[in-house]
Design an enzyme around this catalytic site. Structure first.
Site, PDB file in Angstrom:
ATOM      1  N   GLU A  20       0.814  -1.225   0.000  1.00  0.00           N
ATOM      2  CA  GLU A  20       0.000   0.000   0.000  1.00  0.00           C
ATOM      3  C   GLU A  20       0.850   1.279   0.000  1.00  0.00           C
ATOM      4  O   GLU A  20       0.566   2.203  -0.773  1.00  0.00           O
ATOM      5  CB  GLU A  20      -0.972  -0.016   1.188  1.00  0.00           C
ATOM      6  CG  GLU A  20      -2.125  -0.994   0.946  1.00  0.00           C
ATOM      7  CD  GLU A  20      -2.862  -1.420   2.210  1.00  0.00           C
ATOM      8  OE1 GLU A  20      -2.642  -0.813   3.272  1.00  0.00           O
ATOM      9  OE2 GLU A  20      -3.656  -2.375   2.136  1.00  0.00           O
ATOM     10  N   ASP A  53      -0.484   6.156   7.106  1.00  0.00           N
ATOM     11  CA  ASP A  53      -1.791   5.671   6.649  1.00  0.00           C
ATOM     12  C   ASP A  53      -2.706   5.390   7.837  1.00  0.00           C
ATOM     13  O   ASP A  53      -2.565   4.379   8.518  1.00  0.00           O
ATOM     14  CB  ASP A  53      -1.572   4.396   5.807  1.00  0.00           C
ATOM     15  CG  ASP A  53      -2.887   3.829   5.244  1.00  0.00           C
ATOM     16  OD1 ASP A  53      -3.974   4.277   5.657  1.00  0.00           O
ATOM     17  OD2 ASP A  53      -2.810   2.922   4.397  1.00  0.00           O
TER      18      ASP A  53
HETATM   19  P1  ADP Z   1      -9.393   1.714   5.422  1.00  0.00           P
HETATM   20  O1  ADP Z   1      -8.077   1.933   4.768  1.00  0.00           O
HETATM   21  O2  ADP Z   1      -9.281   1.150   6.803  1.00  0.00           O
HETATM   22  O3  ADP Z   1     -10.319   0.907   4.568  1.00  0.00           O
HETATM   23  P2  ADP Z   1     -10.190   4.507   4.896  1.00  0.00           P
HETATM   24  O4  ADP Z   1      -8.882   4.966   4.428  1.00  0.00           O
HETATM   25  O5  ADP Z   1     -11.294   4.435   3.913  1.00  0.00           O
HETATM   26  O6  ADP Z   1     -10.098   3.128   5.698  1.00  0.00           O
HETATM   27  O7  ADP Z   1     -10.627   5.492   6.103  1.00  0.00           O
HETATM   28  C1  ADP Z   1     -11.865   5.427   6.726  1.00  0.00           C
HETATM   29  C2  ADP Z   1     -11.849   6.297   7.963  1.00  0.00           C
HETATM   30  O8  ADP Z   1     -11.616   7.660   7.607  1.00  0.00           O
HETATM   31  C3  ADP Z   1     -13.144   6.260   8.738  1.00  0.00           C
HETATM   32  O9  ADP Z   1     -12.876   6.084  10.128  1.00  0.00           O
HETATM   33  C4  ADP Z   1     -13.726   7.647   8.502  1.00  0.00           C
HETATM   34  O10 ADP Z   1     -14.514   8.078   9.606  1.00  0.00           O
HETATM   35  C5  ADP Z   1     -12.476   8.475   8.393  1.00  0.00           C
HETATM   36  N1  ADP Z   1     -12.716   9.774   7.715  1.00  0.00           N
HETATM   37  C6  ADP Z   1     -13.216   9.974   6.467  1.00  0.00           C
HETATM   38  N2  ADP Z   1     -13.347  11.295   6.223  1.00  0.00           N
HETATM   39  C7  ADP Z   1     -12.927  11.952   7.341  1.00  0.00           C
HETATM   40  C8  ADP Z   1     -12.836  13.333   7.741  1.00  0.00           C
HETATM   41  N3  ADP Z   1     -13.199  14.319   6.911  1.00  0.00           N
HETATM   42  N4  ADP Z   1     -12.358  13.619   8.972  1.00  0.00           N
HETATM   43  C9  ADP Z   1     -11.992  12.636   9.802  1.00  0.00           C
HETATM   44  N5  ADP Z   1     -12.071  11.322   9.515  1.00  0.00           N
HETATM   45  C10 ADP Z   1     -12.525  10.976   8.298  1.00  0.00           C
HETATM   46 MG    MG Z   2      -6.615   1.986   3.483  1.00  0.00          MG
END
Ligand code: ADP
Ligand code: MG
Length: 632
Positions: free
Chosen positions: A170, A194
């Site tokens: 990643e 990340d």
């Molecule tokens: P993963 O890699 O674990 O699949 P993501 O990279 O999609 O996850 O991140 C999801 C997280 O990011 C969630 O906890 C979501 O609440 C958080 N998130 C998304 N937008 C915001 C924001 N504007 N501010 C704070 N947290 C956020």
């Molecule tokens: Mg991710």
């Protein structure tokens, strides 16, 4: 013809699919426009996949024994390695040969099968858009995944009917998306921070780009060496939602209240409301958290950003502990770039903390949710043998500038300037008492905002009221060696500043650059004429206002001849301006210019009389930038 290779970010919380074509890498949205798929799968009573995505995630509380979430945590793991599952989803049990599997109703499903359901959904979405089913994919995994976990990911792909041509780290994908490793660039050390929904990963990479004369394209994984990794598989945005929920509950129910005492309905509603509020606070300073305590009953509490940040502080500190460890393990090298990945890095406090630790400005130009999938698509394009028609140029291909008042464009960096480069321009305001200034960053050769590409908008707020033209706005454009543009603005009298980052070549193909460029030649004359008209209208409006105000202030002290001629000139100019604003082609620019001069001449006496009167500042709405005081 070689076959297309798509890129897939198979995430713990969310998954995405992307492709890199002549437009560069971009996310493939589903038919309904969804760019991100929740990695949640619900099975029906007979063990068939019933629902994948947000519907399955939101329905988890209603079908806890049939819904699997966060399957990635268990990929290729033994049951004895036990890791906690999020509440409200199917539990993990021991399967064949000690492997971890999910108990779904009275059946079991392996993490690979669950991941395959997610992958199959993504590929079906892509098929809808592309018109054919992509068969080969680059799939990303955390850098710390061991061979067993990588093999499980490959197996999941095959179950979904996809050939996993490469399993990509990643952090490497994120670096590829940012165009790191351009031929001829120097060796760099990169930190990839990340912070997603349920996991935190920090990776330090060393990137050694190929020599410039080598026709090799960036994207060969051999260029990327992982120096160290660290993280926490149970630390993410979800935990912050729970911390917030606990805090709010204590506000309404006293210091002894615990989340566990709430009904599942209220608990899930409160946590979901906290996530919504958390996200809202990255765009606004305060919000209201509303959750349902029982059917028809809503509770609400205000929440502001400082409160969120104080609750988040210990949570952020936990990520820093892992960062320090990874940095030390890598031998504490100087960090050249800090890339922010994962939705939770949208929190300003997270960006600041990481930047302070690694002592470098974070790169935030790409959407942190999408950057891993985009990088996987870049790798896919390289592997499919397709030349990367991304703009790996050493020059700024199209001029970069800002919008000024009236929709005109002020170019700050001219096209074909070699990179890295920077330039500074001074601007001021066009409205009295403007307390905020909107800065609109654009790209293109044309003279009017309507005809160029919009790159970013940001606001400079908190400027103390001053008359128009007095604020000194310094706008700085910096393009680094990777083509990344950073625009910062500072109002020198008040010291207020703001900045934004963008990747101007993002999603732009060589063909588009060509056509934007030639359009500017074709339209040059017309553009100049319209630009002149806009400037005339803007300046005439300013004159009308200033002279009108001054005249009414000192009317009693003016002789009749002056007031009459000023009133006449004002009326004529107002009419012309109104006509020009309605239909610019109906007015001759020279005629407008003459009317403006006439008013200026008639008002000389007014200025003499009012010269002592001080300009009173007044509150006014934000307007555009004034190019009147623009210096070059
Ligand atoms: P993963 O890699 O674990 O699949 P993501 O990279 O999609 O996850 O991140 C999801 C997280 O990011 C969630 O906890 C979501 O609440 C958080 N998130 C998304 N937008 C915001 C924001 N504007 N501010 C704070 N947290 C956020
Ligand atoms: Mg991710």
């Amino acid at each position: 013809m070689t076959e297309m290779v798509v890129g897939i970010d198979l995430g713990t919380t969310n998954s995405l699919i992307a492709v890199c074509d002549e437009r560069g890498p971009h996310i493939i949205a589903s038919e309904s426009g969804r760019r991100m798929l929740s990695s949640a799968v619900r099975y029906d009573d007979s063990g068939r996949v019933e629902s994948v995505g947000m519907d399955a995630r939101l329905g988890a509380a209603g079908y806890p024994t049939r819904t699997v979430m966060s399957a990635k945590r268990w990929m290729g793991r033994a049951f004895s390695e036990r890791c906690d599952d999020p509440t409200g989803a199917a539990p993990c049990v021991e399967g064949l040969r000690g492997r971890a599997v999910f108990a779904v109703g009275n059946m079991t499903r392996s993490p690979e099968e669950v991941a395959a359901a997610v992958l199959a959904t993504l590929v079906a979405d892509a098929e809808h858009l592309l018109g054919f089913r992509p068969k080969r994919a680059v799939i990303t995994v955390p850098a710390y995944f061991d061979d067993g976990q990588r093999q499980a990911t490959r197996d999941a792909a095959r179950l979904a009917g996809i050939d996993p041509v490469r399993i990509l780290n990643e952090p490497t994908a994120a670096a590829l998306a940012y165009g790191v490793g351009r031929p001829g660039a120097s060796t760099e050390t990169i930190a990839v921070y990340d912070l997603g929904g349920g996991t935190f990963d920090i990776s330090l990479l060393e990137v050694t780009p190929p020599a410039k004369d080598q026709q090799e394209l960036a994207g060969d994984e051999g260029l990327f060496r992982v120096l160290s990794t660290a993280g926490d598989t149970h630390l993410g945005g979800d935990d912050l939602d729970v911390l917030l929920a606990r805090y709010l509950l204590r506000q309404v129910a006293g210091s002894n209240a615990v989340l566990e005492s709430l009904s599942p309905h209220e608990r899930i509603s409160l946590i979901a409301a906290c996530e919504t509020a958390k996200c809202a606070l990255s765009f606004q300073d305060q919000t209201v958290v509303r959750w349902s305590i029982s059917a028809g009953h809503i509770r609400s509490l205000p929440l502001d950003r400082p409160t969120l940040e104080s609750i988040a502080a210990p949570w952020i500190e936990r990520t820093l502990v892992a960062c320090r460890r990874a940095w030390r393990d890598a031998g504490s090298p100087a960090i050249d770039r800090l890339l922010m990945v994962g939705g939770s890095t949208r929190l300003d406090a997270v960006r600041h903390a990481a930047a302070a630790l690694f002592q470098t400005e974070p790169s935030t130009a790409l959407d942190p949710d999408e950057v891993v999938a985009l990088g996987a698509a870049v790798q896919g394009a390289v592997l499919s043998g397709k030349r990367r028609d991304l703009l790996l140029l050493d020059v700024v291909p199209l001029s970069l500038g800002v919008e000024t008042v009236g929709g005109a464009v002020a170019k700050v960096i001219m096209r074909n300037t070699s990179i890295p480069t920077q330039a500074v321009e001074m601007f001021s305001t066009s409205v009295d008492g403007q307390s905020k200034i909107l800065i609109h960053v654009v790209q293109g050769e044309r003279e009017l905002v309507a005809d160029v590409r919009s790159l970013a908008r940001f606001e400079l707020v908190g400027i103390p009221p001053m008359p128009a033209g007095i604020p000194q706005l310094e706008v700085r454009f910096v393009v680094d060696a990777n083509g990344m543009l950073q625009v910062s603005a500072v109002e020198r009298r008040s010291g207020r500043r703001a900045a934004v980052q963008v990747l101007p070549t993002y999603g732009l193909s060589a063909a588009e650059v060509e056509s934007m460029d030639s359009a500017s030649v074709v339209h040059a004359r017309e553009d100049m004429r319209r630009h002149r008209m806009i400037d005339l209208i803007v300046n005439a409006r300013l004159d009308l206002r200033w002279i009108g105000e001054a005249t009414s202030r000192v009317r009693d002290s003016l002789d009749r001849e002056t007031t009459e001629s000023v009133d006449r000139a004002t009326q004529e100019l107002s009419l012309l301006v109104a006509r020009a604003e309605h239909d610019p082609d109906s007015v001759d620019a020279d005629e407008l210019h003459r009317a403006k001069e006439a008013l200026d001449r008639a008002s000389v006496r007014v200025h003499e009389v009012s010269i002592a009167a001080s300009l009173k500042s007044m509150a006014a709405e934000a307007g555009g930038l004034s190019n009147e005081s623009r210096t070059t």
